[in-house]
Design a protein around this motif. Structure first.
Motif, short mmCIF file in Angstrom:
data_model
loop_
_atom_site.label_atom_id
_atom_site.label_comp_id
_atom_site.label_asym_id
_atom_site.label_seq_id
_atom_site.Cartn_x
_atom_site.Cartn_y
_atom_site.Cartn_z
N PRO A 1 0.84 -1.20 0.00
CA PRO A 1 0.00 0.00 0.00
C PRO A 1 0.88 1.25 0.00
CG PRO A 1 -0.02 -1.02 2.16
CD PRO A 1 0.79 -1.92 1.27
N ALA A 2 0.52 2.22 -0.82
CA ALA A 2 1.30 3.46 -0.90
C ALA A 2 0.36 4.65 -0.98
CB ALA A 2 2.21 3.44 -2.13
N CYS A 3 0.76 5.74 -0.38
CA CYS A 3 -0.02 6.98 -0.52
C CYS A 3 0.16 7.47 -1.95
CB CYS A 3 0.44 8.02 0.50
SG CYS A 3 2.13 8.62 0.28
N ALA A 4 -0.73 8.35 -2.38
CA ALA A 4 -0.69 8.83 -3.76
C ALA A 4 0.63 9.52 -4.07
CB ALA A 4 -1.86 9.78 -4.00
N SER A 5 1.16 10.26 -3.10
CA SER A 5 2.41 10.98 -3.32
C SER A 5 3.58 10.02 -3.58
CB SER A 5 2.71 11.86 -2.11
OG SER A 5 3.96 12.48 -2.25
N CYS A 6 3.72 9.00 -2.73
CA CYS A 6 4.81 8.03 -2.91
C CYS A 6 4.62 7.22 -4.19
CB CYS A 6 4.89 7.08 -1.71
SG CYS A 6 5.58 7.85 -0.23
N ASN A 7 3.39 6.81 -4.47
CA ASN A 7 3.12 6.01 -5.66
C ASN A 7 3.47 6.79 -6.93
OD1 ASN A 7 2.31 3.86 -7.23
ND2 ASN A 7 0.14 4.12 -6.83
N ALA A 8 3.06 8.04 -6.99
CA ALA A 8 3.35 8.86 -8.17
C ALA A 8 4.85 9.15 -8.28
CB ALA A 8 2.56 10.15 -8.11
N SER A 9 5.49 9.40 -7.15
CA SER A 9 6.91 9.72 -7.14
C SER A 9 7.75 8.51 -7.58
CB SER A 9 7.33 10.17 -5.75
OG SER A 9 8.71 10.32 -5.66
N LYS A 10 7.39 7.32 -7.08
CA LYS A 10 8.15 6.11 -7.41
C LYS A 10 8.01 5.76 -8.88
CE LYS A 10 8.49 1.23 -6.44
NZ LYS A 10 7.71 0.74 -7.56
N CYS A 11 6.81 5.95 -9.41
CA CYS A 11 6.54 5.65 -10.83
C CYS A 11 6.96 4.21 -11.13
CB CYS A 11 7.23 6.67 -11.71
SG CYS A 11 6.73 6.63 -13.42
N ASN A 12 7.90 4.00 -12.02
CA ASN A 12 8.36 2.63 -12.32
C ASN A 12 9.82 2.43 -11.91
OD1 ASN A 12 9.64 4.03 -14.34
ND2 ASN A 12 9.23 2.51 -15.91
N ASP A 13 10.29 3.26 -10.98
CA ASP A 13 11.68 3.14 -10.51
C ASP A 13 11.88 1.86 -9.71
OD1 ASP A 13 12.25 5.56 -11.64
OD2 ASP A 13 12.23 6.69 -9.75
N GLU A 14 13.12 1.45 -9.62
CA GLU A 14 13.51 0.33 -8.77
C GLU A 14 13.39 0.83 -7.33
OE1 GLU A 14 15.73 -2.12 -6.32
OE2 GLU A 14 16.57 -0.20 -6.87
N VAL A 15 12.75 0.04 -6.46
CA VAL A 15 12.34 0.51 -5.14
C VAL A 15 13.51 0.94 -4.26
CG1 VAL A 15 12.18 -1.72 -3.98
CG2 VAL A 15 10.71 0.13 -3.27
N THR A 16 14.59 0.19 -4.20
CA THR A 16 15.67 0.56 -3.28
C THR A 16 16.37 1.85 -3.71
OG1 THR A 16 17.18 -0.96 -4.39
CG2 THR A 16 16.06 -1.77 -2.42
N GLY A 17 16.58 2.01 -5.00
CA GLY A 17 17.18 3.25 -5.49
C GLY A 17 16.28 4.45 -5.23
N TRP A 18 14.97 4.26 -5.41
CA TRP A 18 14.02 5.34 -5.16
C TRP A 18 14.00 5.71 -3.68
CZ3 TRP A 18 9.46 5.22 -2.24
CH2 TRP A 18 8.68 6.37 -2.34
N LEU A 19 14.01 4.70 -2.81
CA LEU A 19 14.02 4.97 -1.36
C LEU A 19 15.26 5.77 -0.97
CD1 LEU A 19 12.77 1.52 -0.06
CD2 LEU A 19 11.60 3.70 0.29
N ARG A 20 16.41 5.42 -1.55
CA ARG A 20 17.65 6.16 -1.25
C ARG A 20 17.55 7.60 -1.72
NH1 ARG A 20 20.81 2.06 -4.07
NH2 ARG A 20 20.35 0.25 -2.81
N ARG A 21 17.06 7.81 -2.94
CA ARG A 21 16.93 9.17 -3.48
C ARG A 21 15.99 10.02 -2.64
NH1 ARG A 21 16.77 6.45 -8.13
NH2 ARG A 21 14.55 6.76 -8.46
N LYS A 22 14.92 9.41 -2.12
CA LYS A 22 13.95 10.14 -1.30
C LYS A 22 14.40 10.26 0.15
CE LYS A 22 10.25 11.23 -2.47
NZ LYS A 22 9.70 12.49 -2.93
N ARG A 23 15.55 9.64 0.46
CA ARG A 23 16.10 9.63 1.82
C ARG A 23 15.13 8.99 2.82
NH1 ARG A 23 20.65 12.65 1.06
NH2 ARG A 23 20.51 14.51 -0.19
N LEU A 24 14.48 7.92 2.36
CA LEU A 24 13.62 7.12 3.23
C LEU A 24 14.43 5.93 3.71
CD1 LEU A 24 10.37 7.24 1.06
CD2 LEU A 24 10.78 8.44 3.21
N ASP A 25 14.01 5.31 4.79
CA ASP A 25 14.76 4.23 5.42
C ASP A 25 14.60 2.93 4.63
OD1 ASP A 25 16.11 2.49 7.07
OD2 ASP A 25 15.13 3.17 8.91
N GLU A 26 15.56 2.67 3.75
CA GLU A 26 15.53 1.49 2.88
C GLU A 26 15.57 0.20 3.69
OE1 GLU A 26 18.45 -0.58 -0.44
OE2 GLU A 26 18.95 1.39 0.36
#
Length: 123
Positions: A71-96
């Motif tokens: 489950p993802a909020c609209a903001s995270c879902n739109a931001s992630k798009c089709n990116d690879e999840v771990t790289g996206w988490l690092r770019r967003k500075r979220l706790d991978e």
């Protein structure tokens, strides 16, 4: 014949990709995922509508299954798009690491609930 817009071409490609794979995420599975995560799997937001997000994007070969959807909020879902999840988490500075550990724990919990010990599928 009028030319299609970029959005229409992308929608056609997505529809074709979605039809090409088998999706087996039931409504009960989706409800269990939402309950297990308790909010957005990425940022932890609660009190907001959650969307199904594929950890491995459909455009990269993923599909809607219990092990690939969070489950993802609209903001995270739109931001992630089709990116690879771990790289996206690092770019967003979220706790991978926290996300991956929680993902594994939830998968184990849901697998145990879906296949209780002693059932024919557990053997």
């Amino acid at each position: 014949m009028p030319r299609q817009t970029r959005r229409a071409r992308a929608a056609t490609r997505r529809k074709r990709r979605m039809a090409a794979v088998e999706h087996d995420l039931s409504a009960a599975d989706w409800a269990a995922l939402q309950a297990a995560w308790g909010g957005c799997a990425y940022c932890g937001a609660t009190g907001t509508p959650l969307q199904k997000d594929c950890v491995l994007a459909i455009s990269r070969g993923g599909r809607y299954t219990l092990l690939n959807v969070v489950p993802a909020c609209a903001s995270c879902n739109a931001s992630k798009c089709n990116d690879e999840v771990t790289g996206w988490l690092r770019r967003k500075r979220l706790d991978e690491r926290a996300f991956l550990e929680r993902l594994g724990a939830i998968h184990a919990e849901l697998a145990t609930a879906a296949c209780p010990p002693g059932s024919p599928a557990a053997r």
